[in-house]
Design a protein around this motif. Sequence first.
Motif, short mmCIF file in Angstrom:
data_model
loop_
_atom_site.label_atom_id
_atom_site.label_comp_id
_atom_site.label_asym_id
_atom_site.label_seq_id
_atom_site.Cartn_x
_atom_site.Cartn_y
_atom_site.Cartn_z
N LEU A 232 -8.21 -4.52 5.16
CA LEU A 232 -7.67 -5.64 4.17
C LEU A 232 -7.42 -6.25 5.21
O LEU A 232 -7.51 -8.01 4.79
N GLU A 233 -7.10 -6.47 6.42
CA GLU A 233 -6.61 -7.31 7.12
C GLU A 233 -7.78 -8.04 7.88
O GLU A 233 -7.35 -9.15 7.81
N ALA A 234 -8.74 -7.68 7.96
CA ALA A 234 -10.08 -8.29 8.43
C ALA A 234 -10.67 -9.20 7.08
O ALA A 234 -10.70 -10.32 6.73
N ALA A 235 -9.81 -8.88 6.06
CA ALA A 235 -10.43 -9.65 4.86
C ALA A 235 -9.52 -10.96 4.48
O ALA A 235 -8.99 -11.00 3.44
N GLY A 236 -8.30 -10.91 5.51
CA GLY A 236 -7.25 -11.83 4.98
C GLY A 236 -6.12 -12.12 4.13
O GLY A 236 -5.21 -12.67 4.18
N ILE A 237 -5.78 -10.16 3.92
CA ILE A 237 -5.16 -9.35 3.04
C ILE A 237 -3.55 -8.35 4.31
O ILE A 237 -4.58 -7.88 4.81
N ALA A 238 -2.57 -9.13 4.31
CA ALA A 238 -1.54 -7.99 4.92
C ALA A 238 -0.76 -6.65 3.92
O ALA A 238 -1.00 -7.05 2.88
N ALA A 239 -0.85 -5.83 4.60
CA ALA A 239 -0.60 -4.35 3.63
C ALA A 239 1.48 -4.10 4.42
O ALA A 239 0.99 -3.79 5.15
N ASP A 240 2.32 -3.91 3.42
CA ASP A 240 3.32 -2.97 3.85
C ASP A 240 3.24 -1.64 3.47
O ASP A 240 1.79 -1.67 2.44
N VAL A 241 3.29 -1.06 4.62
CA VAL A 241 2.86 0.30 3.86
C VAL A 241 3.93 1.45 3.56
O VAL A 241 5.32 1.06 4.12
N ALA A 242 3.64 2.08 2.23
CA ALA A 242 5.41 2.83 1.94
C ALA A 242 4.93 4.60 1.30
O ALA A 242 3.55 4.44 1.18
N GLY A 243 5.20 5.14 2.32
CA GLY A 243 5.17 6.89 1.88
C GLY A 243 5.22 7.67 0.95
O GLY A 243 4.63 8.56 0.67
N ARG A 244 6.23 7.57 0.34
CA ARG A 244 7.08 7.80 -0.91
C ARG A 244 7.32 6.45 -2.06
O ARG A 244 6.81 5.54 -1.78
N PHE B 226 -13.68 7.16 -0.92
CA PHE B 226 -14.14 5.47 -1.14
C PHE B 226 -14.38 5.03 -0.25
O PHE B 226 -14.35 5.10 1.07
N ALA B 227 -15.67 4.02 -0.45
CA ALA B 227 -16.22 3.25 -0.02
C ALA B 227 -15.35 1.97 0.70
O ALA B 227 -14.59 1.01 -0.32
N MET B 228 -14.64 1.61 1.99
CA MET B 228 -13.68 0.56 2.32
C MET B 228 -14.05 -0.82 2.45
O MET B 228 -13.05 -1.90 1.27
N ASP B 229 -15.24 -0.96 2.02
CA ASP B 229 -15.81 -2.50 1.42
C ASP B 229 -14.89 -2.51 -0.07
O ASP B 229 -14.83 -3.06 -0.74
N LEU C 137 1.03 -1.86 -0.23
CA LEU C 137 -0.27 0.16 0.12
C LEU C 137 0.95 1.33 -0.07
O LEU C 137 1.69 1.10 0.90
N VAL C 138 1.17 1.71 -0.68
CA VAL C 138 1.71 3.24 -1.04
C VAL C 138 0.73 4.87 -0.76
O VAL C 138 -0.40 4.95 -2.42
N GLU C 139 0.92 5.06 0.27
CA GLU C 139 -0.19 5.92 0.62
C GLU C 139 0.52 7.05 1.58
O GLU C 139 1.31 6.10 2.98
N ASP C 140 0.55 8.14 1.85
CA ASP C 140 1.29 8.88 2.00
C ASP C 140 0.35 9.63 3.87
O ASP C 140 0.99 9.44 4.72
N HIS C 141 -0.66 9.52 4.09
CA HIS C 141 -2.16 9.38 4.62
C HIS C 141 -1.55 8.99 6.19
O HIS C 141 -2.71 7.36 5.68
N ASP C 142 -1.31 8.95 6.77
CA ASP C 142 -0.97 8.15 7.80
C ASP C 142 -2.69 7.20 8.45
O ASP C 142 -2.93 6.35 8.31
N ARG C 143 -3.35 8.20 9.01
CA ARG C 143 -4.53 7.63 9.28
C ARG C 143 -5.74 6.33 8.41
O ARG C 143 -5.72 5.15 8.33
N LEU C 144 -5.65 7.32 6.99
CA LEU C 144 -6.25 6.68 6.10
C LEU C 144 -4.91 5.41 5.63
O LEU C 144 -6.10 4.60 5.62
N ALA C 145 -4.34 5.09 6.10
CA ALA C 145 -3.52 4.02 6.09
C ALA C 145 -3.84 3.33 6.87
O ALA C 145 -3.78 1.59 5.76
N ARG C 146 -3.73 3.70 7.92
CA ARG C 146 -3.88 2.16 9.15
C ARG C 146 -5.08 2.25 9.25
O ARG C 146 -5.45 0.88 9.10
N LEU C 147 -6.37 2.76 8.28
CA LEU C 147 -7.85 2.31 7.95
C LEU C 147 -8.04 1.10 7.59
O LEU C 147 -8.54 -0.07 6.95
N MET C 148 -7.46 1.51 6.22
CA MET C 148 -6.92 0.80 4.90
C MET C 148 -6.73 -0.85 5.20
O MET C 148 -6.65 -2.69 5.01
N CYS C 149 -5.75 -0.40 6.13
CA CYS C 149 -4.63 -2.10 6.41
C CYS C 149 -5.64 -2.42 6.93
O CYS C 149 -5.39 -3.97 7.32
#
Length: 228
Positions: free
Chosen positions: A21-33, A104-107, A6-18
């Motif tokens: 995704l985790e609830a759906a069984g998908i692990a995400a590494d985050v990069a902000g740049r 966007f809706a998280m779902d 996940l390439v996203e520099d907005h920390d709060r949005l990145a945490r919500l997205m992670c």
Amino acid sequence: MSRILLVEDHDRLARLMCKGLEAAGIAADVAGRIDTAWAAVQQVSYQALVLDRGLPDGDGLILLQKLRKAGLGVPCLVLTARDALHDRVQGLEAGADDYLPKPFAMDEMVARVRALLRRPVEFHPLDPSHGDLTLRPEAGVLCRGDESVTLAPAELHIMQLLLHKPREVVRRSALEAAAWGLSEAVTPNALDVALHRLRRKLLAIGSRQRIVNVRGLGYALREADAAE
């Protein structure tokens, strides 16, 4: 568990997205740049990429174009606040597989990522094989002929990387990143434990392949005669 970048520099949005995704069984590494994301894909074979366009060091499409130029066909979902037709066309022409405007809706985001994960990654075979071994990632098993053994998630990712680079020496850090991602804390001996288990499983199914420690460089998959 599937792993994406996940390439996203907005920390709060990145945490919500992670979290979604985790609830759906998908692990995400985050990069902000762009530069940190490019470094990440050199270490981990991600199954999909979720890419924001508005990044501190430039348009995310720069990263996507760089990946495609390098021949990396990892499926990519582009996120952006830009919703004009020409912006969507620009993203698709740069190599994006899907496009989702903010907000966007998280779902919906999770559903689109899951759809990407069902697509084969162009630059890696679905069931990598080498010598007498075949890995079946979807089933989580390693096979030699009719013999098979179940792999834990970390073991699966390690074996996948070694099979994608047969006979090549893979750095310890690359194996750790493949097994646990870039954001998860790893104990100093975690890789040694995983490799020990993999070696025992190779012997259990009668494979001639060995995971060899190339001192000072890393690890490689070699035939038994060559390894001894």
